[in-house]
Design a protein around this motif. Structure first.
Motif, PDB file in Angstrom:
ATOM      1  N   ALA A 182       0.843  -1.206   0.000  1.00 46.27           N
ATOM      2  CA  ALA A 182       0.000   0.000   0.000  1.00 46.27           C
ATOM      3  C   ALA A 182       0.878   1.256   0.000  1.00 46.27           C
ATOM      4  CB  ALA A 182      -0.930  -0.006   1.209  1.00 46.27           C
ATOM      5  N   TRP A 183       1.971   1.207   0.736  1.00 47.09           N
ATOM      6  CA  TRP A 183       2.908   2.348   0.776  1.00 47.09           C
ATOM      7  C   TRP A 183       3.407   2.660  -0.636  1.00 47.09           C
ATOM      8  CZ3 TRP A 183       7.597   4.392  -0.333  1.00 47.09           C
ATOM      9  CH2 TRP A 183       8.130   5.381   0.503  1.00 47.09           C
ATOM     10  N   ARG A 184       3.820   1.611  -1.357  1.00 47.59           N
ATOM     11  CA  ARG A 184       4.379   1.820  -2.707  1.00 47.59           C
ATOM     12  C   ARG A 184       3.323   2.347  -3.671  1.00 47.59           C
ATOM     13  NH1 ARG A 184       6.273  -3.494  -1.987  1.00 47.59           N
ATOM     14  NH2 ARG A 184       8.138  -3.372  -0.693  1.00 47.59           N
ATOM     15  N   TRP A 185       2.104   1.884  -3.500  1.00 48.81           N
ATOM     16  CA  TRP A 185       1.015   2.379  -4.349  1.00 48.81           C
ATOM     17  C   TRP A 185       0.739   3.858  -4.067  1.00 48.81           C
ATOM     18  CZ3 TRP A 185      -4.012   4.254  -3.754  1.00 48.81           C
ATOM     19  CH2 TRP A 185      -4.822   4.212  -4.910  1.00 48.81           C
ATOM     20  N   TYR A 186       0.722   4.195  -2.796  1.00 50.85           N
ATOM     21  CA  TYR A 186       0.508   5.589  -2.359  1.00 50.85           C
ATOM     22  C   TYR A 186       1.614   6.476  -2.957  1.00 50.85           C
ATOM     23  CZ  TYR A 186      -0.971   8.954   1.378  1.00 50.85           C
ATOM     24  OH  TYR A 186      -1.460  10.003   2.114  1.00 50.85           O
ATOM     25  N   HIS A 187       2.829   6.009  -2.854  1.00 47.73           N
ATOM     26  CA  HIS A 187       3.985   6.763  -3.335  1.00 47.73           C
ATOM     27  C   HIS A 187       3.982   6.861  -4.865  1.00 47.73           C
ATOM     28  CE1 HIS A 187       8.302   7.435  -4.266  1.00 47.73           C
ATOM     29  NE2 HIS A 187       8.243   8.199  -3.192  1.00 47.73           N
ATOM     30  N   GLY A 188       3.819   5.710  -5.513  1.00 43.66           N
ATOM     31  CA  GLY A 188       3.980   5.659  -6.964  1.00 43.66           C
ATOM     32  C   GLY A 188       2.776   6.192  -7.721  1.00 43.66           C
ATOM     33  N   VAL A 189       1.564   5.803  -7.293  1.00 40.46           N
ATOM     34  CA  VAL A 189       0.366   6.184  -8.043  1.00 40.46           C
ATOM     35  C   VAL A 189      -0.171   7.534  -7.547  1.00 40.46           C
ATOM     36  CG1 VAL A 189      -1.966   5.483  -8.733  1.00 40.46           C
ATOM     37  CG2 VAL A 189      -0.150   3.762  -8.529  1.00 40.46           C
ATOM     38  N   VAL A 190      -0.458   7.627  -6.258  1.00 41.27           N
ATOM     39  CA  VAL A 190      -1.041   8.889  -5.748  1.00 41.27           C
ATOM     40  C   VAL A 190      -0.026  10.028  -5.858  1.00 41.27           C
ATOM     41  CG1 VAL A 190      -1.999  10.059  -3.725  1.00 41.27           C
ATOM     42  CG2 VAL A 190      -2.610   7.673  -4.205  1.00 41.27           C
ATOM     43  N   GLY A 191       1.190   9.797  -5.394  1.00 42.93           N
ATOM     44  CA  GLY A 191       2.212  10.852  -5.380  1.00 42.93           C
ATOM     45  C   GLY A 191       3.038  10.885  -6.652  1.00 42.93           C
ATOM     46  N   ALA A 192       2.705  10.036  -7.629  1.00 40.29           N
ATOM     47  CA  ALA A 192       3.425   9.969  -8.910  1.00 40.29           C
ATOM     48  C   ALA A 192       4.936   9.872  -8.695  1.00 40.29           C
ATOM     49  CB  ALA A 192       3.069  11.186  -9.775  1.00 40.29           C
TER      50      ALA A 192
END
Ligand code: WTA
Length: 652
Positions: free
Chosen positions: A397-407
């Protein structure tokens, strides 16, 4: 032990006026430990005092009779003056609050510091006119609207002690809290909105007031939010807007001592009823403001959005007090992440150019399940920093937050703290800390974590995993459990003198970074909300057909933990689906929707030791469906009970 993690280096471009750099972090941290009084005396300068404190820390954590926690004890200040008046000259026209409704068709509101100041003064005057005075307790049971923040600050202005009760709690939970803190007034709204539905707040207050022991409540102040007609009792209930219309926009603030109570906020403990954590004026404000400024690297142009409800500590410290003390713009959102659709958070970010976004892992996991499309159809280019709080975040979830939400552009601060700690204790600093997905990472200034080995009870040096304690004190630490100093001492300080027990377990890696692994007491963390198994059980056994009940947590993909309850019926009552539904409805009625069990299993009897203690360890394993390894069950009074439960679980 897993020591290879992916690492995210400190990004460039974190160089604002409050940014702590990598080099500064080490030096400041050392200074904060070696001369704590000097460090916290300096930190207190970010607050305006009528009388600056000369005494810094005064605590005794080592014995029950002399137990006390005091900070800045001879200082005098007013919290609302710090959050409002002192910003008027430079930031009077800056937005203090931006409000976004549950319903995207309802226009958002922008409230400047000057306007917020006027509203708070009017409400403060109205409260005083009703006879509410310094030291009186006021319960606030409200939706996420501007008036909720106004109510908190109005209490702070006149020295009343607020007690915010989460708007999702049921009448019995409101009544418990009102009685425990002795509130003489309740501030509420006609209704709240949530995911397109209406929440009958005033009706819940009315029902709570029917319960025994509620005679102390003399006034109920009602904000017209949805405009629906509600029952108004003469001489008790008042429309707040009408009272405020008549009042002046100036209200003389009370000159408070640093150790005067600011608020009481109930949270779940491992035993009995929720405990009212007492936070006081000076230390709390210094700590909320300082952590907010340093951990979120606050700049004057930021739009800061914390998605928590103001009924929890996160809303107190990082929607209201921290941001407003720092003169920041704080966004307050009435709705939920999934309404009208799974793109709502990201749309609100674009609509208001949010720069810092702070939410809970449970929301991230739920939105991740919807895939990237709802995120990617928004821009989010205003974002520069992300945060999480409330429960451990899984690295995926951290990586998704970082990569997708925070681009991939925005660092994430995974902030660990509690109602008892007042503000964040362990977190990366965005300009200073290399991030590892899933690690809360490094202690904030002045915070000294300690790990105790569960088996031996000794302190762990270096890498290892154990129960998390914090040595010594910090200004934001809760002073007591309201009305019960002894319970506070006994539940949190008794076992290891001089250290506060957090109830969490934690791992320290070879870099000295901390990884929170979850609660070790009988507190569940369901979607980031704390709930005690004792509360769930007492709600169940208050049903006339229930003889006995046990509640445990189990791993849940979205919620972090789900609620699993075992119920033994009284003789003469048959198990049935309709009774199951009745019991679930009963729990929602007694506590609120957050107490809805995910599973309810009938238990002809519960596994107990010969001394009659319920063996939760076994119940947890059955709930998790890991029954092949039940461990030692020889101490059970009747081992066949376990087999019956396992059989029933398999059939379910
Ligand atoms: C959990 C919320 C892991 C923890 C501010 C703690 C976390 C409890 C984190 C307090 C985090 C909070 N990582 N776990 N970043 N933040 N927790 O009092 O178990 O509602 O003890 O305060 O939430 O919950 P509370």
């Amino acid at each position: 032990m897993n020591t290879t993690h992916d690492r995210y280096p400190v990004p460039q471009g974190f160089a604002g006026p409050q940014t702590v750099t990598q080099e500064q972090y080490e030096d400041l941290y050392q200074a904060s430990i070696t001369d704590a009084d000097a460090f916290w005396a300096k930190a207190a300068e970010r607050v305006d005092w009528y009388r600056a404190p000369t005494q810094i820390q005064d605590t005794c954590l080592t014995n029950a009779d002399e137990f006390h926690i005091r900070w800045y004890a001879d200082g005098e200040l007013n919290v609302s003056v710090n959050c409002l008046d002192r910003h008027l000259e430079k930031r009077g026209d800056k937005a203090a609050l931006i409000w976004e409704s549950d319903d995207p068709a309802i226009p958002s509101q922008r409230v400047t510091y000057r306007e917020l100041h006027a509203k708070v003064c009017k409400m403060g005057n109205a409260l005083r006119r009703l006879g509410i005075a310094r030291g009186d307790r006021v319960t606030i049971y409200m939706p996420m609207i501007v008036e909720t923040i106004v109510a908190m600050l109005a209490c702070a202005r006149i020295g009343a002690v607020h007690n915010v009760v989460f708007g999702g709690f049921a009448p019995a939970s409101i009544a418990d809290r009102v009685r425990n803190c002795g509130a003489s007034a309740i501030i509420t709204a006609d209704e709240g909105r949530r995911a397109g539905r209406k929440i009958a707040l005033k009706a819940n207050v009315d029902a709570a007031l029917e319960m025994p022991g509620m005679e102390g409540v003399r006034s109920v102040l009602v904000v017209p939010n949805t405009g629906t007609p509600v029952n108004m009792v003469a001489e008790r209930d008042y429309w707040l807007d009408r009272l405020m219309e008549r009042e002046s926009a100036e209200c003389e603030p009370e000159r408070m001592n640093a150790e005067d109570p600011l608020f009481i906020l109930y949270t779940s403990g491992s035993t009995g009823k929720p405990k009212g954590m007492l936070h006081t004026t000076g230390g709390y404000l210094v700590y909320a403001a300082y952590t907010h400024a340093a951990i979120f690297d606050i700049r004057d142009s930021d739009v800061f959005w914390c998605t928590a409800d103001v009924g929890w500590i996160t809303g107190h410290s990082y929607i209201a007090y921290g941001p407003l003390a720092n003169g920041a713009t704080s966004l307050i959102f009435e709705g939920v992440p999934s309404y009208p659709d799974a793109s709502r958070f990201w749309q609100v970010i674009d609509k208001h150019d949010v720069t810092i976004f702070y939410t809970a892992p449970t929301a991230i996991r739920a939105l991740m399940r919807e895939g990237p499309e709802p995120v990617l159809r928004t821009s989010r280019k205003s974002l520069r920093l992300l945060g999480t709080v409330g429960e451990p975040i899984n690295p995926e979830a951290w990586r998704w937050y970082h990569g997708v939400v925070g681009a991939g552009r925005c660092p994430i601060v995974d902030t660990w703290w509690q109602t008892e700690t007042g503000g964040i204790l362990i977190s990366p600093l965005p300009g200073a800390t290399e991030c590892k997905p899933g690690a809360a990472s490094v202690p904030f200034f002045g915070i000294r974590p300690a790990l105790v080995d569960v088996a031996s009870g000794t302190l762990i040096e270096g890498p290892g995993e154990g129960n998390l304690f914090i040595r010594g004190s910090w200004p934001g630490q809760a002073r007591s459990i309201y009305g019960d100093d002894r319970r506070y001492y006994e539940s949190c300080f008794k076992d290891y003198p001089g250290m506060y027990f957090t109830g969490d377990s934690c791992r320290r890696d070879a870099d000295g970074h901390y990884w929170i692994t979850g609660r070790v007491d009988d507190v569940l963390n369901v979607s980031g909300h704390r709930i005690g198994t004792a509360e769930l059980e007492s709600a169940l056994v208050s049903h006339p057909k229930v003889a006995e009940a046990a509640a445990v947590g189990f791993a849940h993909d979205i919620k972090g933990q789900g609620i699993y309850v075992y119920v033994t019926l009284k003789a003469g009552h048959a198990e049935s689906d309709s009774l199951r539904q009745e019991l679930v409805a009963h729990m929602r009625r007694e506590i609120g929707p957050i107490a809805t069990p995910d599973h309810l299993q009938w238990a002809p009897s519960l596994p107990k030791t010969r001394s009659g203690k319920i063996m939760r360890r076994i119940l947890r394993k059955i709930a998790e469906n890991t029954v092949d390894d039940l461990g030692d069950i020889t101490t059970l009074a009747d081992p066949s009970v376990v087999q019956a439960l396992v059989r029933e679980r398999r059939m379910a």
